[in-house]
Design an enzyme around this catalytic site. Structure first.
Site, PDB file in Angstrom:
ATOM      1  N   ASN A 293      14.723  30.885  57.930  1.00  0.00           N
ATOM      2  CA  ASN A 293      16.006  31.015  58.613  1.00  0.00           C
ATOM      3  C   ASN A 293      16.633  32.204  57.851  1.00  0.00           C
ATOM      4  O   ASN A 293      15.838  33.052  57.112  1.00  0.00           O
ATOM      5  CB  ASN A 293      16.750  29.645  58.443  1.00  0.00           C
ATOM      6  CG  ASN A 293      16.634  29.533  56.837  1.00  0.00           C
ATOM      7  OD1 ASN A 293      17.167  30.012  56.073  1.00  0.00           O
ATOM      8  ND2 ASN A 293      15.913  28.180  56.481  1.00  0.00           N
TER       9      ASN A 293
ATOM     10  N   LEU B  39      17.165  16.253  49.448  1.00  0.00           N
ATOM     11  CA  LEU B  39      18.265  15.729  48.919  1.00  0.00           C
ATOM     12  C   LEU B  39      18.554  14.343  49.096  1.00  0.00           C
ATOM     13  O   LEU B  39      18.870  13.721  48.072  1.00  0.00           O
ATOM     14  CB  LEU B  39      19.614  16.568  50.132  1.00  0.00           C
ATOM     15  CG  LEU B  39      20.908  16.085  49.845  1.00  0.00           C
ATOM     16  CD1 LEU B  39      21.474  16.353  48.521  1.00  0.00           C
ATOM     17  CD2 LEU B  39      21.822  16.678  50.937  1.00  0.00           C
TER      18      LEU B  39
END
Length: 399
Positions: free
Chosen positions: A208, A306
């Site tokens: 990305n 996360l």
């Protein structure tokens, strides 16, 4: 600055010992007093006379010097400093430290000290990558030692790779951060940053547009408040933060392993743009054109770092902060993400191409917490990082 600070500098026996002369000069320029200790091997590379001339103090070398034992015993010498700095820290010296050996003055000082210790490793790349060396490093980090470097580059032996002594300015910055009397002194914070690269074949990958600049800015802001920062980064364009422990990874799975190995920490800031998917059918050789037929790629979901850290039953950081890069319905998506992941805060931002945020110099975030959504004005990424670091310090109850 280091005015009034006293540093006990232990110089290990490697070719990088010559850089200790420049290190002494730079530390003294910033006001520090440097008491040098030479190992017997270090004296083969730099002379006590040159070290003493630059330090402006006598050099300690011998554990059994009776005059020293009467006037400045090794116990006292190990405890009058504000920081014990080992540079270069050789493989032999680190192994002895990890095992708690005390056969000479340097290792005895290190075992007897109750002062914070920082090491700057320097050795051959194969030595650095050896499993025994990595086990010793893990032991020392588990004991609370700070580590700066090593860097990658050409070595005196002709090989290339990690193992070079960190550059002198980087070591000085790390010393300043370690001795900073900031509100996060004594706190250990993990920061992830940059993109991940998920291989398709040996020459292609999924990635990305993240530059890693926001993550670097956050690590530096936390460091400047006195935190010990572990910085886990994918292959980002942004420079790595000096004075932090930097761990380089490439894929999401490697990042997950590095994060779990870095725990426990007081806070985790997950700023990395981790790829959601990877190619399950990664090819071991370059995929060729097939007469107009498109290659078939099967995808697998990457680990949710996360969520995993946020939902730990044991060893969860006191504060877990995630990021949400969105292109529409920013607050709604970020609010749902915080609830789904179980983290304490989410910093949401609009990364639509028109904003110029992803890969740019500025950021505009919304802090999502249990109390709701808080808009932060658009600012430089460094200013955003400073504001976040101050909030982290407040959340951790730092003075």
């Amino acid at each position: 600055m280091l005015a009034g600070r006293r540093i006990l500098l232990i110089i290990g026996g490697g070719i990088a010992a010559y850089k200790a002369l420049e290190l002494i000069r730079r530390l003294r320029e910033r006001g520090a007093a440097v008491t040098p200790v030479l190992t017997p091997a270090a004296a083969e590379f730099v002379t006590p006379l040159s070290v003493s001339a630059l330090a402006g103090e006598r050099v300690y070398t011998d554990l059994f010097d009776l005059t020293d034992e009467a006037e400045m015993g090794h116990i006292q010498l190990s405890r009058v400093a504000d920081l014990v700095l080992v540079a270069p820290a050789t493989a032999d010296l680190m192994a002895k430290m990890a095992q708690g050996l005390a056969g000479d003055l340097a290792t005895t000082l290190l075992l007897a000290t109750d002062t914070p210790v920082m090491i700057a490793p320097a050795m051959n790349v194969r030595m650095w990558e050896h499993p025994a060396m990595q086990r010793n490093l893990a032991v020392l980090q588990g004991d609370g030692l700070r580590v700066v470097g090593p860097d990658s580059g050409d070595m005196a032996c002709g090989e290339y790779g990690p193992g070079r002594l960190a550059e002198v300015p980087e070591i000085v910055t790390a010393v300043e951060a370690a001795l900073a009397a900031g509100p996060l002194s004594g706190r250990r914070v993990l920061v992830t940053s940059g993109p991940t690269h998920e291989p398709i074949d040996p020459v292609r990958y999924i990635a990305n547009r993240s530059s890693g600049s926001q993550g670097t800015a956050i690590a530096e802001a936390l460091r400047d408040l006195g935190a010990e920062v572990v910085f886990v980064t994918g292959p980002a364009d942004a420079p790595r933060p000096a004075g932090c422990e930097v761990i380089e990874v490439e894929t999401a799975r490697e990042m997950r392993e590095a994060v779990m190995a870095a725990l426990p920490v007081d806070a985790g800031i997950f700023a990395a743009a981790v790829a959601d998917w990877r190619v399950a059918s990664e090819s071991g050789s370059k995929i060729k054109k097939q007469g107009g037929r498109m290659p078939e790629l099967r995808f697998a979901e990457n680990p949710d770092i996360l969520a995993e850290v946020s939902q730990l039953s044991e060893g969860r950081p006191a504060l877990v902060v995630g990021f949400a890069a969105e292109t529409d319905d920013v607050v709604a998506h970020a609010t749902a993400k915080r609830a789904r992941k179980g983290c304490d805060w989410i910093l949401a931002n609009d990364v639509s191409p028109a904003t110029g945020i992803m890969g740019g110099a500025e950021n505009a975030v919304v802090l999502i917490s249990e109390e709701g959504a808080e808009d932060w004005p658009r600012a430089t990424k460094r200013e955003v990082a400073g504001r976040l670091a101050a909030r982290v310090a407040g959340a951790l109850g730092a003075d």
